[in-house]
Design a protein around this motif. Structure first.
Motif, PDB file in Angstrom:
ATOM      1  N   PRO A  19       0.810  -1.231   0.000  1.00 26.62           N
ATOM      2  CA  PRO A  19       0.000   0.000   0.000  1.00 26.62           C
ATOM      3  C   PRO A  19       0.837   1.271   0.000  1.00 26.62           C
ATOM      4  O   PRO A  19       0.429   2.272  -0.602  1.00 26.62           O
ATOM      5  N   ALA A  20       2.034   1.243   0.627  1.00 23.87           N
ATOM      6  CA  ALA A  20       2.861   2.460   0.651  1.00 23.87           C
ATOM      7  C   ALA A  20       3.308   2.833  -0.755  1.00 23.87           C
ATOM      8  O   ALA A  20       3.616   3.996  -1.034  1.00 23.87           O
ATOM      9  N   LYS A  21       3.349   1.852  -1.653  1.00 28.98           N
ATOM     10  CA  LYS A  21       3.722   2.108  -3.060  1.00 28.98           C
ATOM     11  C   LYS A  21       2.505   1.919  -3.962  1.00 28.98           C
ATOM     12  O   LYS A  21       2.640   1.634  -5.152  1.00 28.98           O
ATOM     13  N   ARG A  22       1.342   2.082  -3.379  1.00 29.09           N
ATOM     14  CA  ARG A  22       0.063   1.988  -4.117  1.00 29.09           C
ATOM     15  C   ARG A  22      -0.053   0.667  -4.885  1.00 29.09           C
ATOM     16  O   ARG A  22      -0.547   0.586  -5.991  1.00 29.09           O
ATOM     17  N   ASN A  23       0.484  -0.370  -4.254  1.00 29.70           N
ATOM     18  CA  ASN A  23       0.452  -1.733  -4.817  1.00 29.70           C
ATOM     19  C   ASN A  23       1.081  -1.810  -6.212  1.00 29.70           C
ATOM     20  O   ASN A  23       0.636  -2.571  -7.083  1.00 29.70           O
ATOM     21  N   ALA A  24       2.133  -1.005  -6.401  1.00 33.59           N
ATOM     22  CA  ALA A  24       2.900  -1.115  -7.656  1.00 33.59           C
ATOM     23  C   ALA A  24       3.454  -2.534  -7.749  1.00 33.59           C
ATOM     24  O   ALA A  24       3.843  -3.138  -6.746  1.00 33.59           O
ATOM     25  N   LEU A  25       3.463  -3.048  -8.971  1.00 31.43           N
ATOM     26  CA  LEU A  25       3.797  -4.463  -9.200  1.00 31.43           C
ATOM     27  C   LEU A  25       5.296  -4.609  -9.457  1.00 31.43           C
ATOM     28  O   LEU A  25       5.783  -4.264 -10.535  1.00 31.43           O
ATOM     29  N   ASN A  26       6.016  -5.085  -8.448  1.00 29.42           N
ATOM     30  CA  ASN A  26       7.454  -5.317  -8.648  1.00 29.42           C
ATOM     31  C   ASN A  26       7.713  -6.807  -8.897  1.00 29.42           C
ATOM     32  O   ASN A  26       6.796  -7.633  -8.866  1.00 29.42           O
ATOM     33  N   ASP A  27       8.980  -7.133  -9.173  1.00 30.55           N
ATOM     34  CA  ASP A  27       9.298  -8.519  -9.552  1.00 30.55           C
ATOM     35  C   ASP A  27       8.947  -9.516  -8.452  1.00 30.55           C
ATOM     36  O   ASP A  27       8.461 -10.612  -8.736  1.00 30.55           O
ATOM     37  N   GLY A  28       9.226  -9.144  -7.208  1.00 27.34           N
ATOM     38  CA  GLY A  28       8.944 -10.065  -6.096  1.00 27.34           C
ATOM     39  C   GLY A  28       7.460 -10.363  -5.975  1.00 27.34           C
ATOM     40  O   GLY A  28       7.059 -11.510  -5.718  1.00 27.34           O
ATOM     41  N   LEU A  29       6.644  -9.325  -6.174  1.00 23.41           N
ATOM     42  CA  LEU A  29       5.184  -9.522  -6.101  1.00 23.41           C
ATOM     43  C   LEU A  29       4.705 -10.398  -7.254  1.00 23.41           C
ATOM     44  O   LEU A  29       3.891 -11.308  -7.074  1.00 23.41           O
ATOM     45  N   MET A  30       5.223 -10.116  -8.448  1.00 19.39           N
ATOM     46  CA  MET A  30       4.777 -10.906  -9.612  1.00 19.39           C
ATOM     47  C   MET A  30       5.159 -12.379  -9.445  1.00 19.39           C
ATOM     48  O   MET A  30       4.376 -13.279  -9.796  1.00 19.39           O
ATOM     49  N   ALA A  31       6.354 -12.632  -8.889  1.00 23.37           N
ATOM     50  CA  ALA A  31       6.771 -14.024  -8.676  1.00 23.37           C
ATOM     51  C   ALA A  31       5.870 -14.686  -7.631  1.00 23.37           C
ATOM     52  O   ALA A  31       5.496 -15.865  -7.771  1.00 23.37           O
ATOM     53  N   ALA A  32       5.495 -13.937  -6.609  1.00 27.06           N
ATOM     54  CA  ALA A  32       4.606 -14.486  -5.577  1.00 27.06           C
ATOM     55  C   ALA A  32       3.222 -14.777  -6.166  1.00 27.06           C
ATOM     56  O   ALA A  32       2.588 -15.794  -5.853  1.00 27.06           O
ATOM     57  N   LEU A  33       2.772 -13.884  -7.030  1.00 29.82           N
ATOM     58  CA  LEU A  33       1.457 -14.066  -7.674  1.00 29.82           C
ATOM     59  C   LEU A  33       1.474 -15.326  -8.546  1.00 29.82           C
ATOM     60  O   LEU A  33       0.526 -16.125  -8.543  1.00 29.82           O
ATOM     61  N   LYS A  34       2.573 -15.504  -9.263  1.00 29.36           N
ATOM     62  CA  LYS A  34       2.701 -16.702 -10.108  1.00 29.36           C
ATOM     63  C   LYS A  34       2.642 -17.970  -9.238  1.00 29.36           C
ATOM     64  O   LYS A  34       1.941 -18.934  -9.572  1.00 29.36           O
ATOM     65  N   ASP A  35       3.359 -17.959  -8.117  1.00 32.14           N
ATOM     66  CA  ASP A  35       3.342 -19.122  -7.218  1.00 32.14           C
ATOM     67  C   ASP A  35       1.928 -19.429  -6.741  1.00 32.14           C
ATOM     68  O   ASP A  35       1.504 -20.578  -6.706  1.00 32.14           O
ATOM     69  N   CYS A  36       1.202 -18.366  -6.385  1.00 31.25           N
ATOM     70  CA  CYS A  36      -0.185 -18.544  -5.902  1.00 31.25           C
ATOM     71  C   CYS A  36      -1.030 -19.278  -6.942  1.00 31.25           C
ATOM     72  O   CYS A  36      -1.796 -20.181  -6.609  1.00 31.25           O
ATOM     73  N   PHE A  37      -0.912 -18.833  -8.203  1.00 32.66           N
ATOM     74  CA  PHE A  37      -1.772 -19.409  -9.244  1.00 32.66           C
ATOM     75  C   PHE A  37      -1.240 -20.749  -9.760  1.00 32.66           C
ATOM     76  O   PHE A  37      -1.938 -21.454 -10.476  1.00 32.66           O
TER      77      PHE A  37
END
Ligand SMILES: COc1cc(/C=C/C(=O)SCCNC(=O)CCNC(=O)[C@H](O)C(C)(C)COP(=O)(O)OP(=O)(O)OC[C@H]2O[C@@H](n3cnc4c(N)ncnc43)[C@H](O)[C@@H]2OP(=O)(O)O)ccc1O
Length: 268
Positions: free
Chosen positions: A33-51
């Motif tokens: 939230p502090a970065k307005r949920n900007a999508l960085n590499d770590g987040l994208m990798a976590a999202l991929k793992d989730c799906f």
């Protein structure tokens, strides 16, 4: 597909997502939230793992933003450090993540609020249902940043709102409101502020009650049928309809209706 040094795998940063199970619905909160949920590499990798690992008992997924916004799009601080080769690899990495969402075995519902910008909008496009609260607004400021969409937006968004409208957004920086989004076919629900998550969860529970084969047909077959030539599409439809109605689940559900043991269809 490019490979080489530029494709070095990014480690998933699990702190960037809040993942919860609510009954048979998996909820995934973008958590920067502090970065307005900007999508960085770590987040994208976590999202991929989730799906990649949706548990068998999950019947729907809700993606939402923690804080006041859904997502401000690509984390621009990471873009500065990329050369052209790394840029291609990065874009194709995003494609793979968003394809996992689009081709998820269960329906994915995006709960939208505040900024739904750039890559955040592309993420929302990969979902199957979009619920927007009044605060949501949509923009593609790539033009003013000197870049182009890289997360499949040029494939998915024109199929929802049309090429001309997307071109206008990218060329002029036009910002669409939540209400515009419904009118133009981007989102399917417009609801009051503060209720997107609850509404998405309600819809998640609703779709979870469908026969899995019907949901499969809607998610996997319908998009292909809609893009096929009419003859191929009609044949695919007949085949899918035949498979679905032959399933015991369909027979049980139809029997329950005829025996007055299930709800009638009424306006809500
Ligand atoms: C090319 O290959 C690609 C491309 C892509 C996808 C591309 C895109 O997504 S382009 C769109 C990028 N996004 C934006 O331009 C939006 C920028 N953000 C804003 O306009 C505003 O922050 C806001 C979202 C409207 C919110 O405003 P406000 O509430 O006032 O908050 P701020 O004070 O502005 O921000 C707080 C804090 O967050 C940082 N931040 C916000 N957005 C981003 C961002 N997108 N990237 C990085 N950081 C962001 C902001 O800098 C502030 O940080 P502080 O440290 O200063 O507190 C895909 C794939 C490809 O291969």
């Amino acid at each position: 597909m490019l490979t080489g040094n530029a494709s070095a795998a990014t480690l998933a940063d699990s702190s960037t997502l809040v993942v919860e199970t609510v009954g048979s619905v998996l909820t995934i909160g973008l958590n920067r939230p502090a970065k307005r949920n900007a999508l960085n590499d770590g987040l994208m990798a976590a999202l991929k793992d989730c799906f990649t690992d949706i548990p068998d008992d999950i019947r729907a997924v809700v993606i939402h933003g923690i804080g006041d916004h859904f997502s401000a799009g690509l984390d621009l601080s990471e873009l500065r450090e990329r050369d052209a080769t790394e840029g291609l690899v990065h874009s194709q990495t995003w494609h793979r993540v968003f394809d996992k969402i689009q081709y998820c075995r269960v329906p994915v519902i995006a709960a939208l609020k505040g900024a739904v910008i750039g890559g955040g909008l592309e993420l929302a496009c990969a979902a199957h249902i979009r619920v927007a609260e009044s605060s949501a607004y949509y923009a593609l400021p790539e033009g003013s940043r000197g870049i182009f969409v890289g997360g499949g937006g040029s494939v998915r968004l024109p199929r929802l709102i049309g090429v001309a409208r997307m071109a206008d957004m990218m060329l002029t920086g036009r910002v669409y409101s939540a209400a515009d989004g419904v009118v133009h076919g981007f989102s399917q629900y417009l609801i009051e502020d503060g209720s997107a998550y609850d509404k998405a969860l309600e819809l998640g529970n609703r779709v979870a009650q469908n026969a899995p084969l019907t949901n499969f047909a809607v998610l996997q077959a319908l998009p292909m049928i809609a893009e096929a030539n009419p003859q191929t599409g009609l044949l695919m439809e007949s085949l899918m309809a035949t498979v679905a109605q032959s399933d015991q689940e369909a027979k049980n559900r139809i029997r329950a209706f005829l025996d007055h043991k299930t709800a009638k269809v009424k306006p809500t």
